[in-house]
Design a protein around this motif. Structure first.
Motif, PDB file in Angstrom:
ATOM      1  N   ARG A  66      -2.346  61.277 -68.766  1.00  0.00           N
ATOM      2  CA  ARG A  66      -3.432  60.859 -69.667  1.00  0.00           C
ATOM      3  C   ARG A  66      -4.572  60.547 -68.654  1.00  0.00           C
ATOM      4  NH1 ARG A  66      -2.733  61.848 -74.562  1.00  0.00           N
ATOM      5  NH2 ARG A  66      -0.698  61.884 -75.605  1.00  0.00           N
ATOM      6  N   THR A  92      -7.306  58.050 -67.188  1.00  0.00           N
ATOM      7  CA  THR A  92      -7.466  56.611 -67.595  1.00  0.00           C
ATOM      8  C   THR A  92      -9.072  56.365 -67.535  1.00  0.00           C
ATOM      9  OG1 THR A  92      -7.753  56.315 -65.017  1.00  0.00           O
ATOM     10  CG2 THR A  92      -5.468  56.228 -65.899  1.00  0.00           C
ATOM     11  N   ILE A 125      -4.937  59.948 -63.192  1.00  0.00           N
ATOM     12  CA  ILE A 125      -4.104  60.136 -64.372  1.00  0.00           C
ATOM     13  C   ILE A 125      -3.008  59.180 -64.453  1.00  0.00           C
ATOM     14  CG2 ILE A 125      -2.460  61.814 -65.117  1.00  0.00           C
ATOM     15  CD1 ILE A 125      -4.019  63.975 -63.693  1.00  0.00           C
ATOM     16  N   THR A 159     -12.771  67.156 -71.244  1.00  0.00           N
ATOM     17  CA  THR A 159     -11.797  66.200 -71.218  1.00  0.00           C
ATOM     18  C   THR A 159     -12.476  64.979 -71.384  1.00  0.00           C
ATOM     19  OG1 THR A 159     -11.865  65.732 -68.501  1.00  0.00           O
ATOM     20  CG2 THR A 159     -10.074  67.496 -69.782  1.00  0.00           C
ATOM     21  N   GLY A 196      -8.342  59.357 -71.822  1.00  0.00           N
ATOM     22  CA  GLY A 196      -7.082  59.543 -72.731  1.00  0.00           C
ATOM     23  C   GLY A 196      -6.598  60.958 -73.105  1.00  0.00           C
ATOM     24  N   SER A 197      -7.238  61.866 -72.391  1.00  0.00           N
ATOM     25  CA  SER A 197      -6.920  63.308 -72.731  1.00  0.00           C
ATOM     26  C   SER A 197      -5.496  63.647 -71.990  1.00  0.00           C
ATOM     27  CB  SER A 197      -7.781  64.323 -72.186  1.00  0.00           C
ATOM     28  OG  SER A 197      -9.033  64.302 -72.912  1.00  0.00           O
ATOM     29  N   LEU A 198      -4.540  64.433 -72.628  1.00  0.00           N
ATOM     30  CA  LEU A 198      -3.324  64.491 -72.029  1.00  0.00           C
ATOM     31  C   LEU A 198      -3.689  66.030 -71.248  1.00  0.00           C
ATOM     32  CD1 LEU A 198      -0.317  64.024 -71.596  1.00  0.00           C
ATOM     33  CD2 LEU A 198       0.085  65.686 -73.602  1.00  0.00           C
ATOM     34  N   GLU A 207      -3.488  69.090 -74.999  1.00  0.00           N
ATOM     35  CA  GLU A 207      -4.030  68.760 -76.322  1.00  0.00           C
ATOM     36  C   GLU A 207      -5.355  69.380 -76.888  1.00  0.00           C
ATOM     37  OE1 GLU A 207      -3.438  64.421 -76.904  1.00  0.00           O
ATOM     38  OE2 GLU A 207      -5.318  64.190 -75.913  1.00  0.00           O
ATOM     39  N   THR A 231      -8.122  64.915 -79.409  1.00  0.00           N
ATOM     40  CA  THR A 231      -8.451  64.065 -78.063  1.00  0.00           C
ATOM     41  C   THR A 231      -9.686  63.119 -78.938  1.00  0.00           C
ATOM     42  OG1 THR A 231      -7.904  65.515 -76.284  1.00  0.00           O
ATOM     43  CG2 THR A 231      -9.678  63.786 -75.993  1.00  0.00           C
ATOM     44  N   ARG A 277      -8.145  60.517 -81.700  1.00  0.00           N
ATOM     45  CA  ARG A 277      -7.712  59.546 -80.855  1.00  0.00           C
ATOM     46  C   ARG A 277      -8.719  58.385 -80.358  1.00  0.00           C
ATOM     47  NH1 ARG A 277      -5.359  61.829 -77.525  1.00  0.00           N
ATOM     48  NH2 ARG A 277      -6.265  61.738 -75.844  1.00  0.00           N
ATOM     49  N   PHE A 329      -2.316  55.688 -78.053  1.00  0.00           N
ATOM     50  CA  PHE A 329      -1.702  55.845 -76.895  1.00  0.00           C
ATOM     51  C   PHE A 329      -0.245  55.264 -76.696  1.00  0.00           C
ATOM     52  CE2 PHE A 329      -0.898  57.321 -72.787  1.00  0.00           C
ATOM     53  CZ  PHE A 329      -0.811  56.395 -72.050  1.00  0.00           C
ATOM     54  N   GLY A 385       2.215  66.189 -77.750  1.00  0.00           N
ATOM     55  CA  GLY A 385       0.769  66.260 -78.507  1.00  0.00           C
ATOM     56  C   GLY A 385       0.879  67.446 -79.349  1.00  0.00           C
TER      57      GLY A 385
END
Length: 170
Positions: free
Chosen positions: A10, A12, A31, A65, A68-70, A104, A109, A112, A121, A133
């Protein structure tokens, strides 16, 4: 020689997108990648990997993105060094990203972000089935997707299936 790095984690923080003097886009980000084992307290630690992405890929990555995006990234490990303003030698190790995958949906996103990224998270870390996800049709709330089961085309109601040698391709 092989220098390949594949990471899934994810973001940061949001991607820091800048442009060189020649107009090339460059994005920097880090990440958080969970370790496969737990520490003495039973907590799962994470490594924070610095990454850099260039040109049109950098612009796309920054646009699609958020913190927090995977994401999954594929690239190569690079080391470099420079002298800072105090005259000290600084060494940098980073992943130069060649390809990326968004793991995801954008709505997940954004949802969240609205719910509080840190709370969701942490919930995803403790629930291994939701860590990817992806959701099953029953979890997505779409009843038509859950009822989309088809009969086994290879079943013959318990009867033996008669196939002659002429039907086989070999």
């Amino acid at each position: 020689m092989i220098n390949r790095v594949v990471l899934v984690g994810r973001l940061t923080r949001d991607v820091d997108l800048r442009y060189t003097s020649s107009g090339a886009a460059v994005g920097t980000f880090s990440i958080a990648v969970n370790r496969q084992f737990t520490n003495a307290n039973g907590d799962r630690e994470a490594d924070f990997i610095n990454c850099v992405i260039w040109r049109k890929s950098a612009e796309n990555f920054a646009n699609f993105t958020k913190k927090g995006s995977l994401v999954g990234v594929d690239g190569r490990l690079q080391t470099r060094n420079y002298e800072n303003q105090q005259g000290q030698r600084v060494y940098v190790t980073e992943v130069v990203v060649d390809n990326f995958s968004l793991l995801e949906s954008r709505t997940t996103t954004e949802q969240r972000q609205g719910d509080g990224a840190s709370q969701n998270f942490n919930n995803n870390q403790s629930n291994g089935s939701q860590q990817s996800g992806f959701t099953s049709p029953q979890q997505s709330g779409n009843p038509s997707a859950a009822n989309n089961t088809q009969a086994d085309p290879f079943a013959n109601n318990g009867q033996a299936i008669d196939i002659s040698d002429d039907d086989l391709p070999f």
